[in-house]
Scaffold this active site. Structure first.
Site, PDB file in Angstrom:
ATOM      1  N   ASP A  15      13.371  61.309   1.624  1.00 17.07           N
ATOM      2  CA  ASP A  15      12.044  61.932   1.476  1.00 17.07           C
ATOM      3  C   ASP A  15      11.873  63.160   2.363  1.00 17.07           C
ATOM      4  OD1 ASP A  15      11.377  59.778  -0.217  1.00 17.07           O
ATOM      5  OD2 ASP A  15      10.850  58.570   1.527  1.00 17.07           O
ATOM      6  N   LYS A  18      14.269  67.315  -0.265  1.00 15.60           N
ATOM      7  CA  LYS A  18      15.496  67.924  -0.808  1.00 15.60           C
ATOM      8  C   LYS A  18      15.232  68.640  -2.124  1.00 15.60           C
ATOM      9  CE  LYS A  18      17.399  63.873  -0.480  1.00 15.60           C
ATOM     10  NZ  LYS A  18      16.678  63.131   0.542  1.00 15.60           N
ATOM     11  N   LYS A  20      12.710  70.330  -3.223  1.00 15.62           N
ATOM     12  CA  LYS A  20      12.207  71.689  -3.076  1.00 15.62           C
ATOM     13  C   LYS A  20      13.324  72.639  -2.636  1.00 15.62           C
ATOM     14  CE  LYS A  20       9.717  74.778  -0.170  1.00 15.62           C
ATOM     15  NZ  LYS A  20       8.638  75.190   0.680  1.00 15.62           N
ATOM     16  N   GLY A  42      13.415  60.287  -5.661  1.00 16.62           N
ATOM     17  CA  GLY A  42      12.305  60.972  -6.323  1.00 16.62           C
ATOM     18  C   GLY A  42      12.208  62.355  -5.718  1.00 16.62           C
ATOM     19  N   HIS A  43      12.836  63.327  -6.355  1.00 15.34           N
ATOM     20  CA  HIS A  43      12.839  64.681  -5.802  1.00 15.34           C
ATOM     21  C   HIS A  43      11.718  65.493  -6.424  1.00 15.34           C
ATOM     22  CE1 HIS A  43      17.331  64.262  -4.524  1.00 15.34           C
ATOM     23  NE2 HIS A  43      16.505  63.468  -3.883  1.00 15.34           N
ATOM     24  N   GLN A 225      18.423  60.031  -0.999  1.00 15.26           N
ATOM     25  CA  GLN A 225      18.116  59.206   0.172  1.00 15.26           C
ATOM     26  C   GLN A 225      18.483  59.972   1.462  1.00 15.26           C
ATOM     27  OE1 GLN A 225      20.006  57.389  -2.546  1.00 15.26           O
ATOM     28  NE2 GLN A 225      17.945  57.316  -3.334  1.00 15.26           N
ATOM     29  N   ASP A 334       4.240  72.636   8.638  1.00 18.22           N
ATOM     30  CA  ASP A 334       2.797  72.892   8.596  1.00 18.22           C
ATOM     31  C   ASP A 334       1.964  71.626   8.790  1.00 18.22           C
ATOM     32  OD1 ASP A 334       4.163  72.503   6.004  1.00 18.22           O
ATOM     33  OD2 ASP A 334       2.120  72.320   5.242  1.00 18.22           O
TER      34      ASP A 334
END
Ligand code: IMP
Length: 424
Positions: A15, A18, A20, A42-43, A225, A334
């Protein structure tokens, strides 16, 4: 000149973002290949106001000039794959059948693998791994036990092979007393997925990749992962069942180590973990909740709350060592914009012992922190590192000094252009 395989690896608990980065990198590579894992990933990719979550399909799929490969080290659920691919086709990416090749050696996740995943988790009770429920562990177990079904099998005597493995699984489920399930509707959809997959190019991907490299093409190996979920180097037994680290790139694509070029290690400016298992930097207070909320730290696959904490240099140093990371990529900086103080975990302690190295078992170890001032300014509109607030520049320098690897890319927001490339 031969091309190289660069790897993009999540180096903590997954998470890291990756999807993006790989999407941002894609135009530089002729090929993007997944080498391990399956729909437990879940990319998330956001651009032009659209959000896509890719599970099994490599993130290079949005680039018309990129060949995408699902490598032999992956596991694939035909029904979920079909749903994912159809969503892309319906969104206008109509050429994916030409641009997505699947290794015939990748293993198939059967509906009964998912039932077994649930059954094993239920049996473990409070020791459960907290899996994604996608059947990952049982599928890799069958692969290792040499009874699994491979993608290539859908072209050769499939019905009989499927019936044999399904019967074996049903026997195990029966033995475990896990009998309260109805397979029929799920199975029908799964078989439809098998039919759909037959329309794709099912290849000997290792030959294909090596030939492309010989022709000078560059390949990006897209990790899934994170390193601490690796079957060998993660926080076993609270891990996934594949090789998520650099060795998995070689075995999961069929390429030699000397083909590897750069190794990009991706991490967040703080830490998260989904599922069970030790997590020394975990925050159980309002600060943890604040990071979760600001970072939208809810699972892309399961919707579960992610556990949140400060950055962990013990974990990062370990993952950098295992993977030979050459370049770091820091995501979600951010999210920490508003904090007065930011904590950095530099070591772990337990029973009067202090360590900077990853212990065999991190259970019971507590994080030791250094506090640094927050930057208290919004980063997301910044596009050039010379405009960084001084406290943020100090945070970066501190991490680079501790980790001895340059942070090459910094992400300051979810959109493609909220990304800053630092000079070499
Ligand atoms: P499995 O991969 O579904 O067997 O789950 C094993 C462990 O890895 C669980 O703790 C999951 O939450 C975690 N996990 C699996 N895939 C991901 C991922 O893509 N991101 C974060 N955690 C994951």
């Amino acid at each position: 000149m031969n091309g190289k395989v660069d790897a993009l690896l999540g180096i903590v608990f997954g998470d890291e973002g990756k999807g993006k980065v790989v999407d941002f990198f894609t135009p530089r590579y002729g090929v993007v290949a997944r080498f391990a894992g399956g729909p437990n990933a879940g990319h998330t990719i956001i651009f032009d106001g659209h959000k896509f979550v890719l599970r099994s399909i490599p993130s290079g799929i949005f680039n018309e000039n990129t060949l995408n490969i699902i490598g032999n080290g992956c596991v694939l659920a035909p029904d979920l794959f079909m749903d994912e691919a159809l969503e892309l086709e319906n969104a206008g990416y109509t050429s994916i059948r030409e641009r997505l090749h699947i290794s015939r050696r990748a293993h198939l996740i059967l509906p009964t693998h998912r039932l077994l995943d649930r059954a094993y988790e239920a049996m473990k009770g409070k020791d459960k791994v907290g899996t994604t429920g996608k059947g990952i562990g049982p599928t890799y177990s069958d692969k290792a036990a040499r009874v699994g079904l491979r993608v290539g099998d859908i072209l050769d005597g499939f019905e009989e092979k499927y019936a044999r493995l399904k019967a074996r699984h049903e026997q195990t489920l029966h033995d475990l007393g896990f009998t309260d399930y109805d397979l029929s509707s799920v199975e029908a959809h799964w078989l439809e997925g098998v039919e759909y997959m037959r329309r794709f190019q099912l290849t000997d991907a290792e030959n294909e990749i090596n030939t492309l490299l010989d022709e000078g093409k560059s390949v990006l190996a897209e990790g899934a992962q994170g390193s601490l979920l690796d079957i060998d180097h993660g926080t076993y037994p609270f891990v996934s069942s594949s090789s998520t680290t650099i060795g998995g790139v070689c075995t999961g694509l069929g390429i030699a180590p000397q083909r590897i070029g750069r190794v990009f290690g991706i991490f967040k400016a703080y830490s998260t973990r989904v599922g069970s298992g030790p997590f020394p930097v975990e925050l159980f207070d309002a600060t943890g909740d604040r990071i979760r909320e600001l970072g939208h730290e809810y699972g892309a696959v399961t919707g579960r709350n992610r556990r949140c904490g400060w950055i962990d240099l013990v974990a990062l140093r370990y993952a950098i060592m295992i993977n030979g990371v050459t370049d770091l990529v820091m995501m979600k900086s951010d999210v920490l914009d508003g904090f007065d103080t930011i904590r950095i975990c530099t070591a772990y302690q337990k029973d009067g012992m202090l360590t900077r190295e990853m212990p065999y078992n991190t259970e019971g170890w507590a994080a030791v922190y250094d506090d640094v001032p927050g930057w208290k300014a919004p980063l997301s509109s910044i596009r050039d590192e010379k405009d960084f607030p001084p406290a943020f520049s100090s945070y970066i320098s501190r991490l680079e000094n501790e980790l001895c690897v340059p942070i090459r890319i910094i992400s300051v927001g979810p959109d493609r252009d909220e990304t800053i490339i630092r000079s070499e």
